[in-house]
Scaffold this active site. Structure first.
Site, PDB file in Angstrom:
ATOM      1  N   HIS A  58       0.876  -1.168   0.000  1.00  0.00           N
ATOM      2  CA  HIS A  58       0.000   0.000   0.000  1.00  0.00           C
ATOM      3  C   HIS A  58       0.917   1.223   0.000  1.00  0.00           C
ATOM      4  CE1 HIS A  58      -3.591  -2.423   1.183  1.00  0.00           C
ATOM      5  NE2 HIS A  58      -2.663  -3.154   1.814  1.00  0.00           N
ATOM      6  N   ARG A  60      -0.037   4.244  -0.961  1.00  0.00           N
ATOM      7  CA  ARG A  60      -0.855   5.392  -0.528  1.00  0.00           C
ATOM      8  C   ARG A  60      -1.007   6.500  -1.567  1.00  0.00           C
ATOM      9  NH1 ARG A  60      -2.979   2.420   3.443  1.00  0.00           N
ATOM     10  NH2 ARG A  60      -1.651   2.132   5.261  1.00  0.00           N
ATOM     11  N   ASN A  90      -6.843   0.333  -2.557  1.00  0.00           N
ATOM     12  CA  ASN A  90      -7.555   1.154  -1.576  1.00  0.00           C
ATOM     13  C   ASN A  90      -6.853   2.477  -1.323  1.00  0.00           C
ATOM     14  OD1 ASN A  90      -5.576  -0.563  -0.367  1.00  0.00           O
ATOM     15  ND2 ASN A  90      -6.389  -0.100   1.661  1.00  0.00           N
ATOM     16  N   HIS A 172      -8.696 -10.160   1.017  1.00  0.00           N
ATOM     17  CA  HIS A 172      -8.539  -9.992   2.462  1.00  0.00           C
ATOM     18  C   HIS A 172      -9.698 -10.741   3.098  1.00  0.00           C
ATOM     19  CE1 HIS A 172      -7.697  -7.294   6.101  1.00  0.00           C
ATOM     20  NE2 HIS A 172      -8.703  -8.057   6.455  1.00  0.00           N
ATOM     21  N   HIS A 225      -2.286 -12.716   3.127  1.00  0.00           N
ATOM     22  CA  HIS A 225      -1.868 -12.615   4.537  1.00  0.00           C
ATOM     23  C   HIS A 225      -2.563 -13.588   5.487  1.00  0.00           C
ATOM     24  CE1 HIS A 225      -5.329 -10.014   4.370  1.00  0.00           C
ATOM     25  NE2 HIS A 225      -4.679  -8.903   4.112  1.00  0.00           N
ATOM     26  N   ASP A 299       2.389  -6.806   2.839  1.00  0.00           N
ATOM     27  CA  ASP A 299       1.239  -5.971   3.196  1.00  0.00           C
ATOM     28  C   ASP A 299       1.744  -4.645   3.781  1.00  0.00           C
ATOM     29  OD1 ASP A 299      -1.364  -5.114   3.453  1.00  0.00           O
ATOM     30  OD2 ASP A 299      -1.804  -6.295   5.231  1.00  0.00           O
ATOM     31  N   HIS A 303       1.715   4.097   8.159  1.00  0.00           N
ATOM     32  CA  HIS A 303       1.034   5.248   8.760  1.00  0.00           C
ATOM     33  C   HIS A 303       2.083   6.047   9.521  1.00  0.00           C
ATOM     34  CE1 HIS A 303      -2.936   3.459   7.970  1.00  0.00           C
ATOM     35  NE2 HIS A 303      -2.433   2.333   8.420  1.00  0.00           N
TER      36      HIS A 303
END
Length: 442
Positions: A58, A60, A90, A172, A225, A299, A303
């Site tokens: 991810h 972002r 996402n 997922h 995962h 994965d 953040h």
């Protein structure tokens, strides 16, 4: 550019051999004989591996680039020996139509140090898009609430996706109703409750559901995962059915962290699916070694630290891992948890075959010159201040490992060496040939 790598222990599909490898204008030649090279690398004492393929990151971009972006994520990947990544849908906006997918590819071409690919995201009402989309690695479904608007939990929508599309699907797997019921039963949850809310039952129910869909609709499916030992026999049974449809993966945090780590690390190990128990760690290591689980991926879900420090449940789930995955697994090789050949298979060849990536995953004649040189004996300590991910931290901060990637080539160009990344290099999009038939194709 021609680079000759001499004296390395080269991890080939047939086993490890000490053989020269020529990176010849972006293509691999094994044992090329007496040839001219622009440069020669003496790799005595080192192992040469195929470049790692991380099929679950991810980065972002767009919309959440304060956490990571395609450039910083790919720079961190290059440092970690990852030469190709596949990024999840996402983002903000989500990647759920052809225009969004094309935009990501165009953006990545201007930013990425490593090779790149993207999934198309499933929604309850975009089946027509999923049937006609061009250039996607596969379809990603969130059977669980990790990403809100991308949740696909209604059975009719799932049936249509599995029945009417042809791209390989990954998911997922956490059962939404179980997660919600568990959360409602805890009045004042703390981060220690995260693994009770997203428990083994939630994972098992959703994995069984997805495997049933794949079996009934004869559709290729990759379990993302895997977090519990209880899922392993379910996956093994599906694989042993002989249909050649099912593959699975595990992430470093589910191998190396468990519920005992909440006391020490709190929300830094808050993940979806959640970390489980030490027994689950052991079961996942066994499944990885015996081949029930074929792929290791990160994965990578960064953040900012100030976001992770919010009181639970406002703290977001996810952690950065792309620049440390290979080092963590090299350390595992040194602990005899898997062999160097298994590592190369699970981190390069297997993901290339799962997603039908053309020219990648092996050190073999004619394959793309994506390789990483590693030192199995190098000891080093992971430190937050040295992380290249934009998030600037690692849950393994302060952990000393044995085994380190020291040089990474992407398309025959040296992009990481002596601790530094060539941030100006631009790599290429991965090519997916889904007619090849996936991991189990002969």
């Amino acid at each position: 550019m021609r680079t000759l790598i001499n004296n390395a222990d080269v991890v080939l599909p047939s086993g490890t051999q000490r053989v020269p490898v020529l990176l010849d204008h972006g293509v691999i030649r094994v044992d090329p004989g007496d040839v001219y090279a622009d440069e020669t690398v003496d790799a005595a004492g080192l192992h040469l591996l195929p470049g790692c393929i991380d099929d679950q990151v991810h980065f972002r971009d767009p919309g959440l680039t304060q956490k990571e972006d395609l450039h910083t994520g790919s720079v961190a990947a290059a440092k970690g020996g990852v030469t190709t990544f596949i990024e999840m849908p996402n983002t903000n906006p989500t990647t759920t139509d052809q225009a969004a997918l094309d935009s990501k590819y165009a953006d990545a071409a201007t930013k990425c140090v490593t090779n790149f690919g993207f999934y198309i995201g499933a929604t309850p009402d975009n089946v027509d898009v999923l049937k006609s989309v061009r250039g996607a690695a596969g379809i990603k479904i969130f059977i669980g609430s990790s990403t809100g608007s991308l949740l696909v939990d209604e059975q009719d929508a799932l049936e249509r996706i599995f029945a009417e599309t042809t791209l390989p699907i990954c998911a997922h797997c956490e059962d939404e109703s179980t997660v919600r019921a568990n959360a409602a039963a805890i009045e004042h949850p703390t981060v220690h409750d995260h693994s009770r809310i997203r428990d083994e039952k939630a994972a098992v129910i959703a994995t069984k559901r997805a495997l049933d869909l794949a079996h009934r609709h004869k559709h290729r499916f990759h379990v993302l995962h895997v977090s519990t030992a209880a899922e392993v026999p379910i996956i093994a049974e599906a694989i042993n059915s002989g249909e050649g449809l099912i593959t699975a993966e595990v992430c470093p945090h589910h191998l190396l962290f468990n519920v005992d780590d909440y006391d020490r690390l709190g929300s830094l190990v808050q993940m979806n699916p959640s970390v489980k128990t030490a027994d689950d760690n052991a079961g996942l290591w066994k499944a990885l070694a015996d081949g029930t689980i074929q792929v290791i991926a990160t994965d990578h879900a960064p953040h900012r630290l100030d976001e992770k420090e919010h009181p639970y449940p406002a703290s977001p789930s996810g952690l950065p891992a792309v620049e440390n995955m290979l080092a963590l697994m090299l350390d595992a090789v040194n602990q005899d948890k898997l062999t160097i050949e298994q590592l190369a298979d699970r981190m390069a060849d297997a993901p290339a075959r799962v997603w039908d990536i053309v020219g990648k995953g092996r050190i073999a004649d004619g394959y793309d010159a994506d390789v990483v040189l590693v030192d199995l004996n190098a000891e080093h300590t992971i430190r937050n201040e040295e992380q290249l991910t934009k998030s600037g931290w690692s849950p393994w901060d302060g952990v000393t490992l044995r085994g380190l990637p020291v040089k990474t080539w992407v398309g025959g160009t040296l992009v990481f060496s002596d601790g530094r990344v060539d941030v100006n290099h631009r790599a290429r999009r991965a090519e997916f040939d889904h007619d090849r038939g996936g991991y189990w194709a002969t």
